[in-house]
Design an enzyme around this catalytic site. Structure first.
Site, short mmCIF file in Angstrom:
data_model
loop_
_atom_site.label_atom_id
_atom_site.label_comp_id
_atom_site.label_asym_id
_atom_site.label_seq_id
_atom_site.Cartn_x
_atom_site.Cartn_y
_atom_site.Cartn_z
CE1 TYR A 132 -2.64 39.63 30.91
CE2 TYR A 132 -1.74 38.90 33.20
CZ TYR A 132 -1.53 38.60 31.90
OH TYR A 132 -0.95 37.73 31.24
CE LYS A 138 -3.96 36.26 30.56
NZ LYS A 138 -4.24 35.57 29.31
P1 NDP Z 1 2.61 39.11 23.35
O1 NDP Z 1 2.05 40.64 23.66
O2 NDP Z 1 3.95 38.81 23.07
O3 NDP Z 1 1.59 38.68 22.10
C1 NDP Z 1 0.14 38.96 22.48
C2 NDP Z 1 -0.47 38.25 21.09
O4 NDP Z 1 -1.93 38.26 21.42
C3 NDP Z 1 -0.09 38.98 19.84
O5 NDP Z 1 -0.04 37.79 18.94
C4 NDP Z 1 -1.30 39.69 19.43
O6 NDP Z 1 -1.53 39.83 18.20
C5 NDP Z 1 -2.42 39.03 20.18
N1 NDP Z 1 -3.51 39.72 20.40
C6 NDP Z 1 -3.86 40.73 21.31
N2 NDP Z 1 -4.99 41.30 21.14
C7 NDP Z 1 -5.49 40.49 20.17
C8 NDP Z 1 -6.85 40.61 19.55
N3 NDP Z 1 -7.94 41.41 20.03
N4 NDP Z 1 -7.34 39.32 18.83
C9 NDP Z 1 -6.54 38.48 18.28
N5 NDP Z 1 -5.10 38.67 18.98
C10 NDP Z 1 -4.76 39.33 19.69
O7 NDP Z 1 2.08 38.22 24.52
P2 NDP Z 1 2.78 36.98 25.36
O8 NDP Z 1 3.05 36.02 24.34
O9 NDP Z 1 3.48 37.40 26.48
O10 NDP Z 1 1.29 36.43 25.95
C11 NDP Z 1 0.60 35.48 25.24
C12 NDP Z 1 -0.47 34.92 26.31
O11 NDP Z 1 0.05 34.35 27.43
C13 NDP Z 1 -1.55 36.18 26.90
O12 NDP Z 1 -2.63 35.79 27.04
C14 NDP Z 1 -0.81 36.69 27.99
O13 NDP Z 1 -1.65 37.24 28.91
C15 NDP Z 1 -0.38 35.22 28.70
N6 NDP Z 1 0.55 35.15 29.55
C16 NDP Z 1 1.89 35.74 29.32
C17 NDP Z 1 2.88 35.91 30.33
C18 NDP Z 1 4.44 36.32 30.08
O14 NDP Z 1 4.93 36.78 30.91
N7 NDP Z 1 4.59 36.80 28.76
C19 NDP Z 1 2.81 35.19 31.68
C20 NDP Z 1 1.31 34.86 31.98
C21 NDP Z 1 0.30 34.66 30.77
P3 NDP Z 1 -1.46 41.10 17.23
O15 NDP Z 1 0.12 41.66 17.45
O16 NDP Z 1 -1.53 40.62 15.65
O17 NDP Z 1 -2.45 42.00 17.46
#
Ligand code: NDP
Length: 259
Positions: A167, A171
């Site tokens: 991860y 990033k």
């Molecule tokens: P969630 O796990 O809550 O949501 C992830 C989202 O990514 C979902 O909408 C999912 O869609 C989508 N997704 C995953 N794989 C795919 C794919 N192959 N194609 C299209 N969509 C995809 O994550 P967060 O909201 O927590 O995180 C969002 C972003 O922020 C990520 O990039 C994460 O790494 C980053 N981030 C989050 C942090 C945190 O503390 N939460 C901290 C730092 C960064 P579906 O369910 O429809 O597959």
């Protein structure tokens, strides 16, 4: 007076007429970003992969509050599928002005135990996914000589994190991608920036153990976890004209974690 408004406040409706593609907008941070962009007047393409129903709910919520949105399914890790998604959007809307690469997954493991599948899954989604959308959309951004690309990185990509080598690599890679593409497109009216969230309350972090949660809280000078809306507000700023002179930057929204 009008000039100072442009620079010192986010005007409601500042994104009216803009089209935004937000990847991974069915849940969590992506959902909040989609809602915030729509609130500013943008027509939002709510991308999902597995969670179609939840993406439709996001569209419904946006429409209920007077905004415009459409759910678009696509696995961002699939280069050809991203190409088709972009072509379909251009055919229907004519342009895309804002691209938010938010889709992301985790497959945490210690390096000694990490499988090739765990590594590939995370890199393919988080890093190659952003390459795929940027690669397909950049020729339209170049043609229109404008565009805002916002990549959602992470504090893990800046500081590293034990158990997250895949991860963190994805990033940190996003930061390199952001800076290189920003340099390539800077003279063409296109801004490319990254946001590095800290610990934000979503499904991703709900999966953490109580012990991991306690440990993380101790690393946050502000002493509290962030909300998806904290990230969404920064994305709105980077998507709007108030950030026209900002490119190639990594903006930390993390309660002071990575200062
Ligand atoms: P969630 O796990 O809550 O949501 C992830 C989202 O990514 C979902 O909408 C999912 O869609 C989508 N997704 C995953 N794989 C795919 C794919 N192959 N194609 C299209 N969509 C995809 O994550 P967060 O909201 O927590 O995180 C969002 C972003 O922020 C990520 O990039 C994460 O790494 C980053 N981030 C989050 C942090 C945190 O503390 N939460 C901290 C730092 C960064 P579906 O369910 O429809 O597959």
């Amino acid at each position: 007076m009008e000039e100072s408004n442009k620079f010192f406040s986010i005007q409601a409706g500042q994104l009216t007429g803009k089209v935004a593609l937000v990847t991974g907008a069915s849940r969590g941070i992506g959902r909040a970003i989609a809602q915030a962009l729509a609130k500013q007047g943008a027509a939002v393409l709510v991308n999902y992969n597995g969670s179609r129903e939840r993406a439709l709910e996001v569209v419904d919520e946006i429409e209920q509050s007077g905004g415009q949105a459409e759910a678009v399914g696509c696995d961002v890790a699939d280069f050809a599928a991203c190409g088709k998604l972009v072509e379909d959007i251009i055919a229907k809307y004519g342009h895309v002005d804002i691209l938010v690469n938010n889709a992301g997954v985790t497959r945490d493991n210690l390096i000694l135990r990490m499988t090739e599948e765990e590594y590939d899954k995370v890199l393919d989604t988080n890093l190659k996914g952003a390459f795929n959308t940027i690669r397909h959309l950049s020729r339209y951004f170049l043609k229109q000589r404008s565009g805002k690309v916002i990549n959602i990185s992470s504090v893990s990509g800046v500081m590293g994190n034990a158990g997250q080598s895949n991860y963190s690599a994805s990033k940190a890679g996003l930061i390199g991608l952001t800076k290189s593409v920003a340099r390539e497109l800077a003279g063409k009216g296109i801004c490319v920036n990254a946001v590095a969230p800290g610990y934000i309350s979503t499904d991703m972090t709900d999966a953490l153990s109580e012990k991991a949660r306690e440990g993380l809280l101790q690393m946050i000078p502000m002493g509290k976890i962030g909300q998806p809306e904290d990230i969404a507000q920064m994305v709105v700023f980077l998507a709007g004209s108030g950030s026209d002179y900002i490119t190639g930057q990594v903006i930390h929204v993390d309660g002071g974690m990575a200062m």
